[in-house]
Design a protein around this motif. Structure first.
Motif, PDB file in Angstrom:
ATOM      1  N   GLY A 117       0.710  -1.120  -0.103  1.00  0.00           N
ATOM      2  CA  GLY A 117      -0.072   0.093  -0.104  1.00  0.00           C
ATOM      3  C   GLY A 117       0.894   1.365  -0.007  1.00  0.00           C
ATOM      4  N   ALA A 118       1.932   1.349  -0.134  1.00  0.00           N
ATOM      5  CA  ALA A 118       2.850   2.362  -0.083  1.00  0.00           C
ATOM      6  C   ALA A 118       4.262   2.087  -1.273  1.00  0.00           C
ATOM      7  CB  ALA A 118       3.333   2.706   1.288  1.00  0.00           C
ATOM      8  N   ALA A 119       4.777   3.123  -1.433  1.00  0.00           N
ATOM      9  CA  ALA A 119       5.942   3.066  -2.467  1.00  0.00           C
ATOM     10  C   ALA A 119       6.927   2.260  -1.665  1.00  0.00           C
ATOM     11  CB  ALA A 119       6.649   4.372  -2.742  1.00  0.00           C
ATOM     12  N   SER A 120       7.723   1.403  -2.291  1.00  0.00           N
ATOM     13  CA  SER A 120       8.761   0.678  -1.929  1.00  0.00           C
ATOM     14  C   SER A 120       9.883   1.633  -1.448  1.00  0.00           C
ATOM     15  CB  SER A 120       9.513  -0.249  -2.979  1.00  0.00           C
ATOM     16  OG  SER A 120       8.511  -0.956  -3.695  1.00  0.00           O
ATOM     17  N   LEU A 121      10.600   0.845  -0.474  1.00  0.00           N
ATOM     18  CA  LEU A 121      11.851   1.374  -0.096  1.00  0.00           C
ATOM     19  C   LEU A 121      13.082   0.837  -0.269  1.00  0.00           C
ATOM     20  CD1 LEU A 121      10.971   0.798   4.037  1.00  0.00           C
ATOM     21  CD2 LEU A 121      10.863   2.977   3.012  1.00  0.00           C
ATOM     22  N   LYS A 122      14.111   1.708  -0.722  1.00  0.00           N
ATOM     23  CA  LYS A 122      15.429   1.208  -1.182  1.00  0.00           C
ATOM     24  C   LYS A 122      16.541   1.462   0.194  1.00  0.00           C
ATOM     25  CE  LYS A 122      18.648   1.149  -4.827  1.00  0.00           C
ATOM     26  NZ  LYS A 122      18.570   0.894  -6.072  1.00  0.00           N
ATOM     27  N   ALA A 123      17.267   0.580   0.556  1.00  0.00           N
ATOM     28  CA  ALA A 123      17.943   0.398   1.947  1.00  0.00           C
ATOM     29  C   ALA A 123      19.161  -0.312   1.904  1.00  0.00           C
ATOM     30  CB  ALA A 123      17.013  -0.139   3.225  1.00  0.00           C
ATOM     31  N   ALA A 124      20.092   0.292   2.453  1.00  0.00           N
ATOM     32  CA  ALA A 124      21.416  -0.124   2.647  1.00  0.00           C
ATOM     33  C   ALA A 124      22.019  -0.095   3.931  1.00  0.00           C
ATOM     34  CB  ALA A 124      22.421   0.045   1.567  1.00  0.00           C
ATOM     35  N   VAL A 125      22.829  -0.815   4.256  1.00  0.00           N
ATOM     36  CA  VAL A 125      24.018  -0.572   5.457  1.00  0.00           C
ATOM     37  C   VAL A 125      25.376  -0.105   5.050  1.00  0.00           C
ATOM     38  CG1 VAL A 125      24.913  -1.604   7.646  1.00  0.00           C
ATOM     39  CG2 VAL A 125      22.644  -2.099   7.132  1.00  0.00           C
ATOM     40  N   ILE A 126      25.499   1.085   5.341  1.00  0.00           N
ATOM     41  CA  ILE A 126      26.821   1.290   4.696  1.00  0.00           C
ATOM     42  C   ILE A 126      27.898   1.323   6.010  1.00  0.00           C
ATOM     43  CG2 ILE A 126      28.363   3.327   4.284  1.00  0.00           C
ATOM     44  CD1 ILE A 126      26.017   4.487   2.470  1.00  0.00           C
ATOM     45  N   THR A 127      28.899   0.450   6.022  1.00  0.00           N
ATOM     46  CA  THR A 127      29.866   0.206   7.165  1.00  0.00           C
ATOM     47  C   THR A 127      30.912   1.361   7.036  1.00  0.00           C
ATOM     48  OG1 THR A 127      29.644  -2.224   6.949  1.00  0.00           O
ATOM     49  CG2 THR A 127      31.460  -1.388   7.900  1.00  0.00           C
ATOM     50  N   VAL A 128      31.391   2.041   8.105  1.00  0.00           N
ATOM     51  CA  VAL A 128      32.121   2.990   8.327  1.00  0.00           C
ATOM     52  C   VAL A 128      33.082   2.346   9.110  1.00  0.00           C
ATOM     53  CG1 VAL A 128      32.688   5.255   8.862  1.00  0.00           C
ATOM     54  CG2 VAL A 128      30.543   4.745   7.864  1.00  0.00           C
ATOM     55  N   VAL A 129      34.450   2.320   8.593  1.00  0.00           N
ATOM     56  CA  VAL A 129      35.533   1.731   9.553  1.00  0.00           C
ATOM     57  C   VAL A 129      36.375   2.983  10.236  1.00  0.00           C
ATOM     58  CG1 VAL A 129      37.646   0.167   9.634  1.00  0.00           C
ATOM     59  CG2 VAL A 129      35.658  -0.149   7.975  1.00  0.00           C
ATOM     60  N   LEU A 130      36.371   3.000  11.360  1.00  0.00           N
ATOM     61  CA  LEU A 130      37.032   3.793  12.063  1.00  0.00           C
ATOM     62  C   LEU A 130      38.254   3.496  12.839  1.00  0.00           C
ATOM     63  CD1 LEU A 130      33.771   4.894  14.095  1.00  0.00           C
ATOM     64  CD2 LEU A 130      34.526   6.308  12.373  1.00  0.00           C
ATOM     65  N   HIS A 131      39.311   4.174  12.320  1.00  0.00           N
ATOM     66  CA  HIS A 131      40.601   3.619  12.756  1.00  0.00           C
ATOM     67  C   HIS A 131      41.188   4.569  14.033  1.00  0.00           C
ATOM     68  CE1 HIS A 131      41.369   0.818   9.188  1.00  0.00           C
ATOM     69  NE2 HIS A 131      40.698   1.767   8.788  1.00  0.00           N
ATOM     70  N   TYR A 132      41.028   4.098  15.102  1.00  0.00           N
ATOM     71  CA  TYR A 132      41.373   4.797  16.455  1.00  0.00           C
ATOM     72  C   TYR A 132      42.281   4.192  17.133  1.00  0.00           C
ATOM     73  CZ  TYR A 132      37.348   3.080  18.580  1.00  0.00           C
ATOM     74  OH  TYR A 132      36.476   2.505  19.080  1.00  0.00           O
ATOM     75  N   SER A 133      42.936   4.752  18.281  1.00  0.00           N
ATOM     76  CA  SER A 133      43.745   4.209  19.307  1.00  0.00           C
ATOM     77  C   SER A 133      43.341   4.688  20.716  1.00  0.00           C
ATOM     78  CB  SER A 133      45.380   4.287  19.220  1.00  0.00           C
ATOM     79  OG  SER A 133      45.637   3.885  17.967  1.00  0.00           O
ATOM     80  N   THR A 134      43.328   3.963  21.724  1.00  0.00           N
ATOM     81  CA  THR A 134      43.098   4.173  23.057  1.00  0.00           C
ATOM     82  C   THR A 134      43.874   3.574  23.980  1.00  0.00           C
ATOM     83  OG1 THR A 134      41.555   2.525  23.482  1.00  0.00           O
ATOM     84  CG2 THR A 134      40.603   4.280  22.495  1.00  0.00           C
ATOM     85  N   ALA A 135      43.987   4.365  25.250  1.00  0.00           N
ATOM     86  CA  ALA A 135      44.894   3.776  26.482  1.00  0.00           C
ATOM     87  C   ALA A 135      43.896   2.705  27.191  1.00  0.00           C
ATOM     88  CB  ALA A 135      45.179   4.821  27.219  1.00  0.00           C
ATOM     89  N   ASP A 136      42.852   2.568  26.924  1.00  0.00           N
ATOM     90  CA  ASP A 136      42.097   1.528  27.802  1.00  0.00           C
ATOM     91  C   ASP A 136      41.002   0.941  26.636  1.00  0.00           C
ATOM     92  OD1 ASP A 136      40.116   0.258  29.349  1.00  0.00           O
ATOM     93  OD2 ASP A 136      39.674   2.121  30.509  1.00  0.00           O
ATOM     94  N   PRO A 137      41.049  -0.601  26.865  1.00  0.00           N
ATOM     95  CA  PRO A 137      40.099  -1.299  25.980  1.00  0.00           C
ATOM     96  C   PRO A 137      38.423  -0.946  26.112  1.00  0.00           C
ATOM     97  CG  PRO A 137      40.994  -2.656  27.604  1.00  0.00           C
ATOM     98  CD  PRO A 137      41.688  -1.118  27.526  1.00  0.00           C
ATOM     99  N   LEU A 138      38.269  -0.539  27.101  1.00  0.00           N
ATOM    100  CA  LEU A 138      36.677  -0.214  27.679  1.00  0.00           C
ATOM    101  C   LEU A 138      36.295   1.230  26.775  1.00  0.00           C
ATOM    102  CD1 LEU A 138      36.425  -1.912  31.024  1.00  0.00           C
ATOM    103  CD2 LEU A 138      35.897  -2.824  28.741  1.00  0.00           C
ATOM    104  N   GLY A 139      37.412   2.127  26.664  1.00  0.00           N
ATOM    105  CA  GLY A 139      37.112   3.431  26.119  1.00  0.00           C
ATOM    106  C   GLY A 139      36.674   3.364  24.655  1.00  0.00           C
TER     107      GLY A 139
END
Length: 139
Positions: A117-139
Motif C-alpha cells: 500500500g505504499a512506495a517501496s523502500l530502497k535501503a542499505a547498510v554502509i559500514t564505516v571503519v573508524l581507525h583509532y587508538s585508546t589507552a583503555d580497551p573499554l574506552g
C-alpha cells in the motif's frame, strides 16, 4: 564520555551535515521516511584491538554502521544522491577533527523492500571503519 562514544558522536554529527536528511542514533525505523531519506547510525563492532606496549595503546578498526533508507518513485536517484553525500562528508573529514587516525566507508549493498500500500523502500547498510587508538580497551 569515553573516546569511543566521543568518536561515534562525532560521526553522527558529521552525518548531520548532509543536507535535509535526518540522522538517528540507535533508533528503530520510523513509520514514515522523509522525502530526502533517513540515516540511522548503529554503534557496530569495535573488533579485536591490536596492542602496542610502552606506551600501552589499543588500536581499533571499529566498524560502525549507517542504515540508509529512501522511499518514493525516484528512490534510485535519491539513494545514489544520499550515498554520494555520505561519501563526500567522510572524504572532507577523514579524522573526525583529529579523533581518528582514518575514517573510510565501504560500498553499500542496496536492497529494494516492497511495502504493501505504499512506495517501496530502497535501503542499505554502509559500514564505516573508524581507525583509532585508546589507552583503555573499554574506552
Amino acid at each position: 564520555m569515553s573516546p569511543r562514544e566521543t568518536i561515534l558522536t562525532a560521526l553522527a554529527d558529521l552525518m548531520r551535515t548532509v543536507p535535509h536528511v535526518p540522522v538517528l542514533r540507535g533508533e528503530v525505523l520510523p513509520e514514515r521516511v522523509p522525502a530526502a531519506g533517513l540515516m540511522i547510525l548503529r554503534d557496530g563492532e569495535p573488533g579485536e584491538p591490536g596492542v602496542t606496549l610502552s606506551p600501552l595503546r589499543y588500536h581499533f578498526q571499529h566498524r560502525a554502521e549507517i542504515e540508509t533508507v529512501v522511499q518514493g518513485a525516484d528512490r534510485d536517484t535519491a539513494f545514489a544522491t544520499l550515498c554520494a553525500s555520505i561519501g563526500a562528508a567522510i572524504s572532507a573529514e577523514r579524522t573526525l577533527g583529529g579523533l581518528c587516525d582514518w575514517v573510510e566507508a565501504e560500498a553499500p549493498r542496496p536492497v529494494d523492500l516492497p511495502i504493501e500500500g505504499a512506495a517501496s523502500l530502497k535501503a542499505a547498510v554502509i559500514t564505516v571503519v573508524l581507525h583509532y587508538s585508546t589507552a583503555d580497551p573499554l574506552g
